[in-house]
Design a protein around this motif. Structure first.
Motif, PDB file in Angstrom:
ATOM      1  N   LEU B 137       0.784  -1.363   0.145  1.00 60.10           N
ATOM      2  CA  LEU B 137      -0.063   0.059  -0.046  1.00 60.10           C
ATOM      3  C   LEU B 137       1.005   1.037  -0.081  1.00 60.10           C
ATOM      4  O   LEU B 137       0.777   2.284  -0.491  1.00 60.10           O
ATOM      5  CB  LEU B 137      -1.067   0.008   1.219  1.00 60.10           C
ATOM      6  N   THR B 138       1.991   1.256   0.449  1.00 58.83           N
ATOM      7  CA  THR B 138       3.087   2.362   0.625  1.00 58.83           C
ATOM      8  C   THR B 138       3.423   2.406  -0.693  1.00 58.83           C
ATOM      9  O   THR B 138       3.677   3.533  -1.231  1.00 58.83           O
ATOM     10  CB  THR B 138       4.026   2.182   1.497  1.00 58.83           C
ATOM     11  N   VAL B 140       2.045   1.848  -3.548  1.00 59.92           N
ATOM     12  CA  VAL B 140       1.080   2.428  -4.303  1.00 59.92           C
ATOM     13  C   VAL B 140       0.786   4.031  -4.107  1.00 59.92           C
ATOM     14  O   VAL B 140       0.458   4.590  -4.828  1.00 59.92           O
ATOM     15  CB  VAL B 140      -0.288   1.532  -4.140  1.00 59.92           C
ATOM     16  N   SER B 141       1.140   4.226  -2.848  1.00 58.93           N
ATOM     17  CA  SER B 141       0.719   5.695  -2.238  1.00 58.93           C
ATOM     18  C   SER B 141       2.150   6.610  -2.589  1.00 58.93           C
ATOM     19  O   SER B 141       1.848   7.673  -2.330  1.00 58.93           O
ATOM     20  CB  SER B 141       0.616   5.618  -0.774  1.00 58.93           C
ATOM     21  N   MET B 142       3.087   6.203  -2.951  1.00 55.57           N
ATOM     22  CA  MET B 142       4.456   6.966  -3.083  1.00 55.57           C
ATOM     23  C   MET B 142       4.303   7.756  -4.626  1.00 55.57           C
ATOM     24  O   MET B 142       4.205   6.868  -5.489  1.00 55.57           O
ATOM     25  CB  MET B 142       5.485   6.297  -3.247  1.00 55.57           C
ATOM     26  N   PRO B 143       4.119   9.075  -4.656  1.00 53.96           N
ATOM     27  CA  PRO B 143       4.238   9.687  -6.141  1.00 53.96           C
ATOM     28  C   PRO B 143       5.632   9.182  -6.776  1.00 53.96           C
ATOM     29  O   PRO B 143       6.556   9.232  -5.939  1.00 53.96           O
ATOM     30  CB  PRO B 143       4.156  10.897  -5.781  1.00 53.96           C
ATOM     31  N   PHE B 145       7.353  10.445  -8.842  1.00 54.50           N
ATOM     32  CA  PHE B 145       8.286  11.730  -9.057  1.00 54.50           C
ATOM     33  C   PHE B 145       9.056  11.764  -7.750  1.00 54.50           C
ATOM     34  O   PHE B 145      10.230  12.120  -7.862  1.00 54.50           O
ATOM     35  CB  PHE B 145       7.759  12.706  -9.460  1.00 54.50           C
ATOM     36  N   TRP B 146       8.293  11.611  -6.762  1.00 51.44           N
ATOM     37  CA  TRP B 146       9.221  11.478  -5.383  1.00 51.44           C
ATOM     38  C   TRP B 146      10.090  10.396  -5.166  1.00 51.44           C
ATOM     39  O   TRP B 146      11.204  10.660  -4.728  1.00 51.44           O
ATOM     40  CB  TRP B 146       7.997  11.781  -4.418  1.00 51.44           C
ATOM     41  N   LEU B 149      13.093  11.194  -7.224  1.00 49.95           N
ATOM     42  CA  LEU B 149      14.160  12.122  -6.490  1.00 49.95           C
ATOM     43  C   LEU B 149      14.822  11.292  -5.271  1.00 49.95           C
ATOM     44  O   LEU B 149      16.080  11.533  -5.037  1.00 49.95           O
ATOM     45  CB  LEU B 149      13.468  13.299  -5.876  1.00 49.95           C
ATOM     46  N   LEU B 150      14.173  10.673  -4.560  1.00 50.84           N
ATOM     47  CA  LEU B 150      14.552   9.747  -3.156  1.00 50.84           C
ATOM     48  C   LEU B 150      15.793   9.141  -3.568  1.00 50.84           C
ATOM     49  O   LEU B 150      16.825   8.813  -3.102  1.00 50.84           O
ATOM     50  CB  LEU B 150      13.470   9.065  -2.642  1.00 50.84           C
TER      51      LEU B 150
END
Lengths: 312, 306
Positions: B137-138, B140-143, B145-146, B149-150
Motif C-alpha cells: 500500500l505504501t 502504491v501511495s508513493m508519488p 516523481f518523489w 528523487l529519493l
C-alpha cells in the motif's frame, strides 16, 4: 433507508398472507434493528489500520483548516537572505528556494490536496453514478452510448488524458477539477451500472414498478440508495488517486502554477536542489505519501467493512 | 479461439475511433485556434490567418478530422511545429527507449510483487502478511516523481552506485526501472495474494492436501498455476500502463522516450507532436488490453467459451 424498505415490504405482503392467519405483531426493539450502515460502522471500527487512516485524515484536515491561525510564518512571504535553509527551530521544515517557510507551504498545500482530493472525486462519483444508473436502468441505446463513452475514457492512460485536457483548458487549479472529473467518472459508471442491472431484477423494484411508481422515483428512491455503499467505497478510493494525479500534473508543470503551494509543485521546485537542499523536495513528498496512504487505508477498511467477500 | 480474438478486435475498433475523435476534438476544436495558441497572443492576426490557411486549419473541423484520421491510418501524424520533422518519425525513434524502460520496470514489479504476494497469502494475517501488504500500500501511495528523487539522492549522490540521469548504458536503466517498477509492484502483490487465497479454498487443493502433500508443493504446483491467471492478465495491462506511466519517470531521468516527447510538446505548445504522442500511447494501451484479453482467453478456456 433500508429499514424503510423492509417495513414497506412487510406492509405489502400482509394482504397476500390473509389465508385465515392473522398477521402476527412482532415487537422490535430499536436496539435490535441491524442497519447496513450500523454493520459497516462496527466492522470499520474493528479495523485498526482504517481507524489510523481516518485519524490521520482528520488531523491533516484540522491542521489545514486552522493553518492561518496557528502558523507563525506566511507561506508566500519571500526572504532571499534565507534561501534553502535546513530545518531549524525557527523553520521546522527549513526554507525553500525563495526563503519561504516550508512548513507553512506544506500545511497550506494540504488545503489544496484535500480540496483536489474531495471535489473532483465527488464530481466524478456523482457523474459516474448518474450515468451508470441510467445506463443500467434504461438499457438499449442509452446504455450503449454511455458505455461506449466510458470505454473510450477508460482506454486513455488517465494521466495523459488529464494532461491533454489541461493543455487545452490552460494550467490552473480550477481546470484540474474539470480534468480530473472528466477522467474519473467512467470506472464509477461501470460499477454502478452492473449493480443497477442486478437490482433491477429484485422483487422490491418489480413491486414498485407494479404499483406504477415513476421510473425516476424508482431510480432515486430504490436503486441508488442500494448502490450507495459501493458508491461510497468507489468515492473513498478515488480520493487518493485524484490527489496523486494533481501532484503529478503540478509536478509536470501543467497543474497548479507558482506561487500556489501545491505539493506536487513544491516537489518539482525542490528537485533542482535535491543534492544541496534535499529537504525542500523530500518533505512535501512525505506529506503526499502520508495523506494518500491514510486515504488508502481508509478506503480498504471501508471496502472490507461493506463487502466482506471482497476482503481476500 | 479465432472467433474469440475476432470478437475482441471488433470491440476495439469503435474504441479506437472514439479515442481519435476525443483527441482531435480536445486539441483541435476546443482551444479555438491552435495557431494562436502556438504563436502566442502578440502575433499579428494577418500572419496567424496566413499560417492557418497554409496548414489547412481554416477548413471545417469534420473535414480536418477525416484528414487527420486518414493520415493517422497511413502513419502520417503531421509535422512537429517546433522540430519541423514528421511526428511519426520522432515517435518511432523514441519508442524503443520507452519500451525498454517499460519492460525492465515490469520485470522489477513482478520480481518484487509476486513473491511478496505469495508469502502474504501463505501466512495470511501473520506479521509477514501485514508487513508486505503495508509495504504494498505504501508503494502504491508513493508519488513516482518523489520516489525518483529519493532514489537519485540515495543511490546517485550518497552511495554513488548509479548515474543520476540520462540514457547511455544499461546502468542508466536500473534506477528508472526500479522507480517505475516499485510503483506497480504493490498492485501485483495485492492481486497475487487475493488470487492465491481464492484458489486455496477450492476442493482440489483440499484433495491435494488430503493426499498428504506438503504445503510447498501444494502451493507451487497446484495453487499457483491457477492463482497466477489473473496476475498474468494484469501483467499485460501493466506493461501498457507502464508505457504511459513512464511520462513522469522519463522526464525526471531525462530519458528520450515517448513520455518525454509528450511533456516537451506541452511545454513548447507543439500540438501535432502532443497529439501524435498521446494517440500512439493510447493505441498501444488498447492493443495491450487486447493482448491481455486474448492471453487470458488462451490460458483459461472458461473465459473463451463464455
Amino acid at each position: 433507508m433500508h429499514d424503510d424498505e423492509r417495513v414497506s415490504d412487510n406492509k405489502m405482503k400482509t394482504p397476500d398472507s390473509g389465508q385465515g392467519i392473522a398477521p402476527e405483531k412482532i415487537e422490535v426493539k430499536k436496539d435490535d434493528v441491524e442497519t447496513l450502515f450500523g454493520d459497516v460502522f462496527r466492522a470499520f471500527q474493528k479495523n485498526r489500520s482504517a481507524l489510523v487512516g481516518l485519524c490521520v485524515v482528520l488531523f491533516i484536515t484540522v491542521l489545514a483548516l486552522s493553518a492561518p491561525y496557528v502558523l507563525s510564518h506566511d507561506p508566500y512571504t519571500m526572504n532571499l537572505d534565507n534561501r534553502n535553509q535546513p530545518p531549524s527551530e525557527a523553520h521546522w521544515f527549513g526554507t525553500d528556494t525563495y526563503g519561504r517557510d516550508l512548513m507553512a507551504r506544506v500545511i497550506f498545500g494540504a488545503r489544496i490536496s484535500l480540496v483536489i482530493g474531495l471535489i473532483p472525486a465527488f464530481l466524478a462519483t456523482c457523474i459516474g453514478s448518474i450515468l451508470g444508473v441510467a445506463s443500467g436502468f434504461y438499457g438499449g441505446k442509452t446504455d450503449f452510448w454511455i458505455m461506449r463513452l466510458a470505454d473510450v475514457v477508460l482506454a486513455f492512460p488517465s494521466l495523459l488524458l488529464a494532461m491533454v485536457i489541461m493543455y487545452t483548458l490552460g494550467a490552473n487549479l480550477f481546470n484540474i477539477f474539470i480534468a480530473l472529473s472528466i477522467v474519473g467518472w467512467a470506472s464509477t459508471s461501470r460499477i454502478v451500472r452492473s449493480q443497477t442491472l442486478a437490482l433491477k431484477e429484485k422483487e422490491f423494484v418489480e413491486a414498485a414498478r407494479a404499483l406504477g411508481v415513476k421510473k425516476r422515483t424508482i431510480i432515486f428512491r430504490h436503486i441508488l440508495p442500494n448502490c450507495l455503499p459501493n458508491i461510497m467505497v468507489v468515492f473513498t478510493m478515488s480520493i487518493p488517486s485524484a490527489i496523486m494525479q494533481e501532484a503529478g500534473l503540478s509536478f509536470l508543470g501543467v497543474g497548479a502554477q507558482p506561487p500556489t503551494p501545491s505539493w506536487g509543485l513544491l516537489v518539482s521546485q525542490g528537485k533542482e536542489f535535491i543534492f544541496s537542499a534535499p529537504w525542500v523536495a523530500i518533505i512535501p513528498g512525505v506529506a503526499i505519501l502520508i495523506l494518500v496512504l491514510a486515504f488508502n487505508f481508509m478506503g480498504d477498511g471501508l471496502r472490507d467493512a461493506i463487502d466482506p467477500y471482497m476482503k481476500d | 479461439m479465432k472467433r474469440f480474438i475476432l470478437k475482441r478486435l471488433l470491440i476495439a475498433v469503435p474504441v479506437l475511433i472514439g479515442i481519435t475523435f476525443v483527441i482531435f476534438i480536445l486539441l483541435n476544436v476546443v482551444p479555438g485556434d491552435p495557431v494562436a495558441l502556438m504563436m502566442g497572443e502578440r502575433m499579428s492576426p494577418e500572419i496567424i490567418e496566413r499560417v492557418r490557411h497554409q496548414m489547412h486549419l481554416d477548413d471545417p473541423w469534420p473535414v480536418r478530422y477525416v484528414r487527420f484520421l486518414a493520415g493517422a491510418v497511413q502513419g502520417d501524424l503531421g509535422e512537429s511545429y517546433k522540430l519541423q520533422r514528421p511526428v511519426a518519425d520522432l515517435i518511432v525513434g523514441a519508442f524503443p527507449v520507452t519500451l525498454k524502460l517499460a519492460l525492465a520496470a515490469a520485470l522489477v514489479a513482478w520480481l518484487i510483487g509476486i513473491p511478496a504476494g505469495i508469502l502474504s497469502a501463505v501466512k495470511q494475517y501473520s506479521l509477514t502478511d501485514n508487513f508486505f501488504m503495508g509495504l504494498a500500500l505504501t508503494g502504491v501511495s508513493m508519488p513516482v516523481f518523489w520516489t525518483a528523487l529519493l532514489f537519485q539522492y540515495v543511490f546517485a549522490l550518497k552511495l554513488g552506485w548509479l548515474p543520476v540521469a540520462g540514457f547511455y548504458s544499461a546502468k542508466h536503466l536500473i534506477m528508472p526501472a526500479l522507480v517505475l517498477g516499485w510503483s506497480s509492484s504493490g498492485l501485483i502483490a495485492r492481486l497475487t495474494r487475493s488470487s492465491l487465497l481464492d484458489v486455496m479454498r477450492h476442493d482440489y487443493i483440499r484433495t491435494a492436501r488430503a493426499k498428504g502433500l506438503r504445503n510447498v508443493p501444494v502451493i507451487l504446483r497446484h495453487a499457483l498455476k491457477n492463482a497466477l491467471l489473473p496476475v498474468v492478465t494484469v501483467m499485460a495491462l501493466q506493461i501498457a500502463f507502464l508505457l504511459s506511466g513512464s511520462v513522469i519517470t522519463e522526464s525526471i531521468f531525462n530519458i528520450p522516450g515517448v513520455g518525454r516527447i509528450a511533456v516537451g510538446a506541452i511545454q513548447n505548445r507543439d500540438m501535432p507532436l502532443l497529439q501524435g504522442a498521446v494517440l500512439f500511447t493510447t493505441v498501444l494501451v488498447i492493443l495491450g488490453n487486447l493482448a491481455a484479453d486474448v492471453l487470458y482467453g488462451w490460458l483459461d478456456p472458461r473465459i473463451r467459451y463464455e
